[in-house]
Enzyme design. Structure first.
Site, PDB file in Angstrom:
ATOM      1  NE  ARG A  27       0.478   2.684   8.706  1.00 43.17           N
ATOM      2  CZ  ARG A  27       2.344   3.876   8.546  1.00 43.17           C
ATOM      3  NH1 ARG A  27       3.048   3.034   9.443  1.00 43.17           N
ATOM      4  NH2 ARG A  27       2.364   3.940   7.109  1.00 43.17           N
ATOM      5  CG  HIS A  58       3.808 -13.067  10.438  1.00 42.00           C
ATOM      6  ND1 HIS A  58       2.496 -12.973   9.901  1.00 42.00           N
ATOM      7  CD2 HIS A  58       3.103 -11.144  11.019  1.00 42.00           C
ATOM      8  CE1 HIS A  58       2.066 -12.395  10.482  1.00 42.00           C
ATOM      9  NE2 HIS A  58       2.290 -11.731  11.209  1.00 42.00           N
ATOM     10  NE  ARG A  62      -4.240   4.146   9.361  1.00 41.85           N
ATOM     11  CZ  ARG A  62      -2.922   4.293   8.699  1.00 41.85           C
ATOM     12  NH1 ARG A  62      -3.331   4.795   7.906  1.00 41.85           N
ATOM     13  NH2 ARG A  62      -3.167   3.001   8.072  1.00 41.85           N
ATOM     14  CB  CYS A 100       1.894   9.954  10.183  1.00 40.04           C
ATOM     15  SG  CYS A 100       0.412   9.859   9.700  1.00 40.04           S
ATOM     16  CD  GLU A 156      -4.751   8.131   3.312  1.00 40.19           C
ATOM     17  OE1 GLU A 156      -2.928   7.746   3.707  1.00 40.19           O
ATOM     18  OE2 GLU A 156      -5.839   7.884   4.615  1.00 40.19           O
ATOM     19  CG  ASP A 158      -2.542   6.134   0.889  1.00 42.32           C
ATOM     20  OD1 ASP A 158      -2.064   4.832  -0.251  1.00 42.32           O
ATOM     21  OD2 ASP A 158      -2.182   5.873   2.140  1.00 42.32           O
TER      22      ASP A 158
HETATM   23  C1  PEP Z   1      -0.100   7.339   4.787  1.00 44.97           C
HETATM   24  O1  PEP Z   1      -0.896   6.535   3.170  1.00 44.97           O
HETATM   25  O2  PEP Z   1       1.009   8.137   4.418  1.00 44.97           O
HETATM   26  C2  PEP Z   1       0.404   7.055   5.700  1.00 44.97           C
HETATM   27  C3  PEP Z   1       0.783   7.371   6.956  1.00 44.97           C
HETATM   28  O3  PEP Z   1      -1.184   5.565   5.959  1.00 44.97           O
HETATM   29  P1  PEP Z   1      -0.487   4.244   5.285  1.00 44.97           P
HETATM   30  O4  PEP Z   1       1.051   3.978   4.538  1.00 44.97           O
HETATM   31  O5  PEP Z   1      -0.189   3.127   6.456  1.00 44.97           O
HETATM   32  O6  PEP Z   1      -1.655   4.152   3.822  1.00 44.97           O
HETATM   33 MG    MG Z   2      -2.543   6.377   4.297  1.00 44.68          MG
END
Ligand code: PEP
Ligand code: MG
Length: 743
Positions: A459, A352, A495, A663, A594, A618
């Site tokens: 997120r 944190h 999301r 993203c 992803e 991912d």
């Molecule tokens: C990704 O997987 O690119 C993504 C944006 O989600 P996260 O990084 O939260 O898994």
């Molecule tokens: Mg992801």
């Protein structure tokens, strides 16, 4: 064998100085292998320095050097493989250094000491008798070298060097440069307290209640200040601390302890250590780092019990706050304008304190190697939050160089930030949409700028992690409404819960052998329609009267997941309409691509979807079978790998005239954004810190000139070649300043 190894490694780690520990290493190794000589050479400025020996001349230690590749020892370092010679003087590379006095030795076995692909030194054993060392002896020395490598690296770093060169490696928790005197955070009370009995449990409970109250008041004040200074939901963190202090289970455990006759301090120590132990044993990094928050709370309680009237810090100049492990509350104790930087010896970039530092824009280093807080007291520090280095008492030329760099960076980021006031168009007039990735640590103030078209990824898991149980529909609605309102009418893609994988919830323990391939994202949501419906209802309620919400589902790999999500969304819309007695608008529904399966099915799925956003983090992980959080295989995690580039190209080609964005982290890197624009992406979502530079990039590009670059990136054989094409293109466009330092 194993016990001998363990004994040597342990003894080496206990020595006080690097010289002593290496002397111990060669002494114990020579004895364990019953040989005549054992020596250690360390890599220094591309040569090998004899650093410790039992059997060669002690006068040569610290003086005798071999060039890289010189002699049989130099050869071992260069080739990075062991060398086992029955009669070393007969080897063509053998070089006799008269000052080391090794004429008598014939048998020779040397192994490189390597840490994370970097050769640190060479460990050698020699014997008068000409003989081949056995396979067991060779394997013993190789194992010993591999176990010693991390220690050797740490200890080598702590050796006194040329003062102009003294710097210590660290992880960058928040980027930037800071130069200021160190302020050692007030030593915290030790959580391990002696077990002491008390006469009156009633009095001890009174003391404890008083301490709980005073700590709550102190945290409420710090939380208030932080929420004024930082535009983010981090103030929530302080609410969570307050909730924990008021937690009935914690209070009951403390009360039981004092009623058993323990003093208030002993009760705090026992109860808090038990909580800390529970968190530290969790396998997830994020949750393990929460143990630091709980330890901090315990120490604050002990502080209140021992010295209730401690005054706050009085500072007349900015400082760099230093501690063994900085916590969010420690950080909050220093007013923002007096906090130049943060140095934490322990801790990770997900703590944190690290998140808070990023949100406050304060340069921060964590996991600093080779130095202790006490060595920094009253010294000037320089935080190089670009390369991840801490300088101690930097020489004036180093300070000047960094000051110039800092001024340049400030000018550049101010120039980039100013850009955001303009709508984002390429040089040839094409609109490109730049969106913000948000969550617990986002700077949402940029949403007011014309160059930012909305939130591309919010997120929600950080919100769930901040609570000690599932947040209620009302709690979620409040948080979502705040983001939707702040976006001033721009679209916000929220999301649904993406826990599991590396992000389990403390109150929903998941034990799996392969968490990244397990109960993650939409799979968990659909197995718990109650949780999913609560979240979707909270989202729809938050959207009432605003209308800028889009709902995105993570980790989709099957058609029926999309169908089920759509059905549950329609159910929620209908139920809420009935409850409110008026029609409710259904928000747009999209998915993240992803998982490789989704990219191969996308053309079929488009008719069911309002939009798609590619999660390149991912997608890279699953396409390349590389754990995104494992530093050991970090070099293989490459979003420029030709397979990833081909996948990204395929997604774009299946999405003509569709609402497609990306993203992952790739969108916020200059080379990544250029790659994506080249492949046809026109909506990029990224962290707030990247928006200015990417805006600048887009405005200076003629997107009609990209087809040739597209051909060369699609033809590249490896990630390196992809990057090279992108760098060459930028340089050819006069945009060299956008090429990252490490490209
Ligand atoms: C990704 O997987 O690119 C993504 C944006 O989600 P996260 O990084 O939260 O898994
Ligand atoms: Mg992801």
């Amino acid at each position: 064998m194993i016990s001998t190894l363990r004994h040597i490694v342990q003894r080496v780690s206990q020595a006080n100085t690097v010289e002593q520990s290496m002397a111990e290493l060669v002494r114990l190794t020579r004895a364990a292998m019953q040989t005549d000589c054992c020596s250690l050479y360390l890599v220094e400025e591309h040569s090998l320095l004899l650093f410790a020996t039992e059997g060669l001349s002690q006068d040569a230690v610290g003086h005798s050097r071999l060039d890289w590749g010189e002699g049989v020892v130099g050869l071992v370092a260069q080739r990075e493989e062991p060398l086992n010679l029955a009669d070393a003087p007969k080897h063509k590379a053998f070089k006799l250094l008269p000052e080391v006095q090794e004429e008598a030795y014939r048998a020779f076995l040397a192994v490189p000491v390597i840490h994370r692909r970097q050769a640190l030194g060479v460990l050698v054993v020699q014997q008068r008798l000409a003989r081949q060392f056995s396979e067991e002896e060779e394997s013993f020395l190789i194992t010993l070298a591999s176990q010693l490598a991390p220690q050797l690296r740490e200890r080598a770093l702590s050796r006194p060097q040329d003062p102009k060169l003294i710097h210590y490696p660290a992880l960058v928790a928040a980027e930037g440069i800071a130069i200021a005197p160190a302020l050692l955070a007030r030593p915290k009370m030790d959580l391990v307290q002696p077990e002491r009995r008390a006469e009156s449990p009633e009095r001890e409970w009174q003391r404890l209640e008083q301490a709980l109250l005073a700590t709550s008041e102190e945290l409420a004040e710090l939380g208030g200040r932080i929420s004024e200074e930082v535009e983010s939901e981090l103030a929530l963190l302080f609410d969570c601390f307050l909730e924990l202090l008021a937690d009935a289970d914690l209070r009951l455990a403390l009360r039981n302890c004092v009623e058993q006759g323990w003093m208030a301090e002993t009760a705090v120590s026992k109860v808090v250590l038990e909580y800390v132990g529970q968190f530290e044993s969790m396998s997830d990094d994020y949750l393990r780092e929460r143990a630091a928050d709980i330890r901090d709370l315990g120490q604050r309680l002990l502080d209140q019990l021992a010295r209730p009237s401690l005054a706050p810090y009085r500072l007349d100049h900015p400082v760099i706050l230093v501690a063994k492990e900085i916590t969010a509350t420690m950080l909050a104790e220093i007013p923002r304008q007096k906090l130049a930087g943060i140095v934490s010896i322990k801790g990770g970039i997900n703590s944190h304190a690290a998140i808070l530092a990023r949100a406050m824009g304060v340069p921060a280093l964590v996991a600093v190697e080779g130095i202790k807080p006490a060595q920094m007291a009253d010294k000037t520090l320089l935080i190089d939050g670009l390369e991840g280095r801490l300088w101690l008492e930097p020489a004036s030329e180093v300070v000047r160089a960094f000051e110039a760099l800092e001024r340049g960076l400030e000018r550049r980021s101010a120039r980039f930030r100013r850009q955001l006031a303009e709508v984002c168009h390429s040089r040839n007039g094409e609109a490109v949409s730049l969106l913000l990735n948000a969550g617990l640590d986002a700077d949402e103030s940029v949403l007011g700028k014309a160059g930012v078209t909305g939130v591309g990824l919010y997120r929600t898991e950080a919100l769930f992690m901040a609570y000690n149980q599932f947040p209620t529909e009302q709690q979620q609605e409040r948080a979502y409404r705040r983001v939707l309102e702040r976006a001033s009418g721009k679209p916000v893609t929220i999301r649904t819960l993406d826990v599991g994988g590396d992000k389990p919830l403390p109150y929903l323990p998941i034990r799996e052998d392969n968490p990244f391939l397990g109960w993650r994202g939409v799979r968990l949501s659909l197995d718990h329609p109650d949780l999913f419906l609560t979240q979707v209802r909270a989202l729809i309620r938050a959207n009432e009267g605003l209308g800028n919400l889009r709902i995105m589902v993570p980790m989709v790999s099957r058609l029926d997941e999309i169908q089920s999500c759509r059905r549950l969304l329609e159910q929620a819309v209908q139920e809420l309409g009935e409850e409110l007695g008026r029609p409710v608008t259904a928000p747009a529904l999209g998915i993240m691509v992803e998982v490789p399966a989704a990219l191969l099915q996308l053309a079929r799925w488009w008719p069911l979807l309002d939009f798609v956003s590619v999660g390149s983090n991912d997608l890279t992980q699953y396409l390349l079978a590389v754990d995104r959080n494992n530093a050991q295989v970090g070099a293989s995690f490459d979003s420029f790998h030709p397979a990833v580039v081909a996948a990204l190209a395929q997604i774009a080609s299946h999405s003509a005239d569709q609402d497609l964005s990306l993203c992952g982290e790739l969108a916020g890197e200059t080379l990544g954004a250029l790659l994506l624009l080249t492949l046809g992406y026109r909506q990029l979502s990224m962290n707030s810190g990247s928006l200015g530079a990417i805006h600048f990039l887009v405005q200076h590009l003629d997107l009609a000139e990209l087809p040739a670059l597209r051909e060369s990136v699609l033809a590249a054989a490896d990630g390196e070649e992809v990057r090279r094409s992108l760098v060459e293109f930028l340089e050819g466009q006069g945009l060299g300043e956008l090429v990252p330092a490490n490209a």
